[in-house]
Design a protein around this motif. Sequence first.
Motif, PDB file in Angstrom:
ATOM      1  N   GLY A 151      -4.732  11.148  -0.117  1.00 41.36           N
ATOM      2  CA  GLY A 151      -4.410  10.240   0.991  1.00 41.36           C
ATOM      3  C   GLY A 151      -4.309  10.969   2.312  1.00 41.36           C
ATOM      4  O   GLY A 151      -4.850  10.525   3.327  1.00 41.36           O
ATOM      5  N   LEU A 184      -7.287   2.477   5.190  1.00 40.80           N
ATOM      6  CA  LEU A 184      -6.376   2.312   4.052  1.00 40.80           C
ATOM      7  C   LEU A 184      -5.528   3.565   3.835  1.00 40.80           C
ATOM      8  O   LEU A 184      -4.332   3.472   3.545  1.00 40.80           O
ATOM      9  CB  LEU A 184      -7.166   1.990   2.788  1.00 40.80           C
ATOM     10  CG  LEU A 184      -7.667   0.558   2.659  1.00 40.80           C
ATOM     11  CD1 LEU A 184      -8.604   0.429   1.467  1.00 40.80           C
ATOM     12  CD2 LEU A 184      -6.506  -0.411   2.547  1.00 40.80           C
ATOM     13  N   ALA A 185      -6.152   4.719   3.991  1.00 38.45           N
ATOM     14  CA  ALA A 185      -5.426   5.976   3.809  1.00 38.45           C
ATOM     15  C   ALA A 185      -4.335   6.132   4.866  1.00 38.45           C
ATOM     16  O   ALA A 185      -3.239   6.627   4.568  1.00 38.45           O
ATOM     17  CB  ALA A 185      -6.393   7.162   3.854  1.00 38.45           C
ATOM     18  N   PHE A 218      -1.555   4.059   3.720  1.00 39.01           N
ATOM     19  CA  PHE A 218      -0.977   4.702   2.538  1.00 39.01           C
ATOM     20  C   PHE A 218      -0.028   5.841   2.906  1.00 39.01           C
ATOM     21  O   PHE A 218       1.046   5.983   2.315  1.00 39.01           O
ATOM     22  CB  PHE A 218      -2.096   5.214   1.623  1.00 39.01           C
ATOM     23  CG  PHE A 218      -1.619   6.074   0.493  1.00 39.01           C
ATOM     24  CD1 PHE A 218      -1.036   5.507  -0.636  1.00 39.01           C
ATOM     25  CD2 PHE A 218      -1.736   7.455   0.557  1.00 39.01           C
ATOM     26  CE1 PHE A 218      -0.580   6.309  -1.684  1.00 39.01           C
ATOM     27  CE2 PHE A 218      -1.289   8.263  -0.476  1.00 39.01           C
ATOM     28  CZ  PHE A 218      -0.706   7.683  -1.601  1.00 39.01           C
ATOM     29  N   VAL A 219      -0.415   6.669   3.872  1.00 39.07           N
ATOM     30  CA  VAL A 219       0.432   7.812   4.232  1.00 39.07           C
ATOM     31  C   VAL A 219       1.607   7.399   5.112  1.00 39.07           C
ATOM     32  O   VAL A 219       2.501   8.200   5.371  1.00 39.07           O
ATOM     33  CB  VAL A 219      -0.365   8.960   4.901  1.00 39.07           C
ATOM     34  CG1 VAL A 219      -1.435   9.490   3.958  1.00 39.07           C
ATOM     35  CG2 VAL A 219      -0.949   8.545   6.232  1.00 39.07           C
ATOM     36  N   ASP A 271      -1.258  11.786  -3.229  1.00 39.30           N
ATOM     37  CA  ASP A 271      -0.734  12.052  -1.889  1.00 39.30           C
ATOM     38  C   ASP A 271      -1.659  12.998  -1.116  1.00 39.30           C
ATOM     39  O   ASP A 271      -1.960  12.769   0.056  1.00 39.30           O
ATOM     40  CB  ASP A 271       0.665  12.665  -1.958  1.00 39.30           C
ATOM     41  CG  ASP A 271       1.716  11.671  -2.409  1.00 39.30           C
ATOM     42  OD1 ASP A 271       1.405  10.465  -2.520  1.00 39.30           O
ATOM     43  OD2 ASP A 271       2.862  12.102  -2.664  1.00 39.30           O
ATOM     44  N   ILE A 277       0.830  -1.210   0.000  1.00 37.95           N
ATOM     45  CA  ILE A 277       0.000   0.000   0.000  1.00 37.95           C
ATOM     46  C   ILE A 277       0.866   1.263   0.000  1.00 37.95           C
ATOM     47  O   ILE A 277       0.638   2.193  -0.773  1.00 37.95           O
ATOM     48  CB  ILE A 277      -0.976  -0.017   1.192  1.00 37.95           C
ATOM     49  CG1 ILE A 277      -1.931  -1.213   1.079  1.00 37.95           C
ATOM     50  CG2 ILE A 277      -1.763   1.297   1.279  1.00 37.95           C
ATOM     51  CD1 ILE A 277      -2.765  -1.489   2.304  1.00 37.95           C
ATOM     52  N   PHE A 278       1.882   1.286   0.855  1.00 36.26           N
ATOM     53  CA  PHE A 278       2.713   2.490   1.015  1.00 36.26           C
ATOM     54  C   PHE A 278       3.559   2.780  -0.222  1.00 36.26           C
ATOM     55  O   PHE A 278       3.934   3.933  -0.454  1.00 36.26           O
ATOM     56  CB  PHE A 278       3.613   2.353   2.251  1.00 36.26           C
ATOM     57  CG  PHE A 278       4.447   3.567   2.517  1.00 36.26           C
ATOM     58  CD1 PHE A 278       3.871   4.738   2.992  1.00 36.26           C
ATOM     59  CD2 PHE A 278       5.815   3.561   2.278  1.00 36.26           C
ATOM     60  CE1 PHE A 278       4.631   5.868   3.233  1.00 36.26           C
ATOM     61  CE2 PHE A 278       6.592   4.686   2.516  1.00 36.26           C
ATOM     62  CZ  PHE A 278       5.997   5.845   2.996  1.00 36.26           C
ATOM     63  N   ARG A 279       3.841   1.783  -1.025  1.00 36.31           N
ATOM     64  CA  ARG A 279       4.710   2.002  -2.190  1.00 36.31           C
ATOM     65  C   ARG A 279       4.120   3.004  -3.182  1.00 36.31           C
ATOM     66  O   ARG A 279       4.827   3.553  -4.014  1.00 36.31           O
ATOM     67  CB  ARG A 279       5.028   0.688  -2.885  1.00 36.31           C
ATOM     68  CG  ARG A 279       3.866   0.106  -3.649  1.00 36.31           C
ATOM     69  CD  ARG A 279       4.244  -1.158  -4.342  1.00 36.31           C
ATOM     70  NE  ARG A 279       3.071  -1.742  -4.974  1.00 36.31           N
ATOM     71  CZ  ARG A 279       3.098  -2.829  -5.671  1.00 36.31           C
ATOM     72  NH1 ARG A 279       4.228  -3.478  -5.837  1.00 36.31           N
ATOM     73  NH2 ARG A 279       1.997  -3.290  -6.208  1.00 36.31           N
ATOM     74  N   TRP A 280       2.820   3.269  -3.102  1.00 37.98           N
ATOM     75  CA  TRP A 280       2.180   4.229  -4.002  1.00 37.98           C
ATOM     76  C   TRP A 280       2.324   5.666  -3.500  1.00 37.98           C
ATOM     77  O   TRP A 280       2.075   6.608  -4.250  1.00 37.98           O
ATOM     78  CB  TRP A 280       0.706   3.874  -4.180  1.00 37.98           C
ATOM     79  CG  TRP A 280       0.524   2.530  -4.802  1.00 37.98           C
ATOM     80  CD1 TRP A 280       0.224   1.360  -4.161  1.00 37.98           C
ATOM     81  CD2 TRP A 280       0.671   2.199  -6.178  1.00 37.98           C
ATOM     82  NE1 TRP A 280       0.167   0.326  -5.052  1.00 37.98           N
ATOM     83  CE2 TRP A 280       0.445   0.815  -6.314  1.00 37.98           C
ATOM     84  CE3 TRP A 280       0.985   2.935  -7.315  1.00 37.98           C
ATOM     85  CZ2 TRP A 280       0.506   0.157  -7.519  1.00 37.98           C
ATOM     86  CZ3 TRP A 280       1.043   2.280  -8.525  1.00 37.98           C
ATOM     87  CH2 TRP A 280       0.808   0.905  -8.625  1.00 37.98           C
ATOM     88  N   ALA A 281       2.722   5.823  -2.242  1.00 38.61           N
ATOM     89  CA  ALA A 281       2.885   7.170  -1.679  1.00 38.61           C
ATOM     90  C   ALA A 281       4.108   7.845  -2.284  1.00 38.61           C
ATOM     91  O   ALA A 281       5.122   7.200  -2.559  1.00 38.61           O
ATOM     92  CB  ALA A 281       3.025   7.085  -0.165  1.00 38.61           C
TER      93      ALA A 281
END
Length: 178
Positions: free
Chosen positions: A23, A134-135, A138-139, A20, A9-13
């Motif tokens: 998120g 999820l957010a 993500f962050v 961003d 999930i975090f790899r998209w940040a």
Amino acid sequence: MNERVFNLIFRWAGKNSLLDALGVFLASFLLYAVIGLVVFFVFLKKRSRERLFFLVKIALAMILSRGIILEVINFTFPYSRPFVLLGLKPLFEVAGPAFPSGHAITLFTLTTVVFLANWRWGLILGALSAVNGLARIFVGVHWPLDILSGAFFGILSGFLIHILLKPYQEKLIRPPVL
């Protein structure tokens, strides 16, 4: 497994400024939107006794989840946030223990209390609560297990208070007989 899901999930940040910003917004402010919806839901109740009983139910569930369960777990098992343990740069920083997520325990407590009164509203709030969880992954401020445990303890608290107050509900919301 916890770290693997976090990394997925975090790899998209940090790849897209619009994503961003979304998120960060969802991780930070969706909590307030849900609280606003719960307040609106309370005021949809026609009778003041019913509104008061529902508010008491929310207050007791929040005291159990945030005031007791969260505090005991944070004191007993102070678990670090992913950006601390992995040396990552989150999209924003927060302090305090990660496990369980305070946002998740709050949102899922509110969701459960509302769901037990109206399943449609509960499903909407549940979806918003899941998006917030999820957010927050993500962050970079929570592990997936932080969110899942917050959801579990929030749901548990909502159900426990519902079960404890159920025998008194009709008696307390019924208008007094003169």
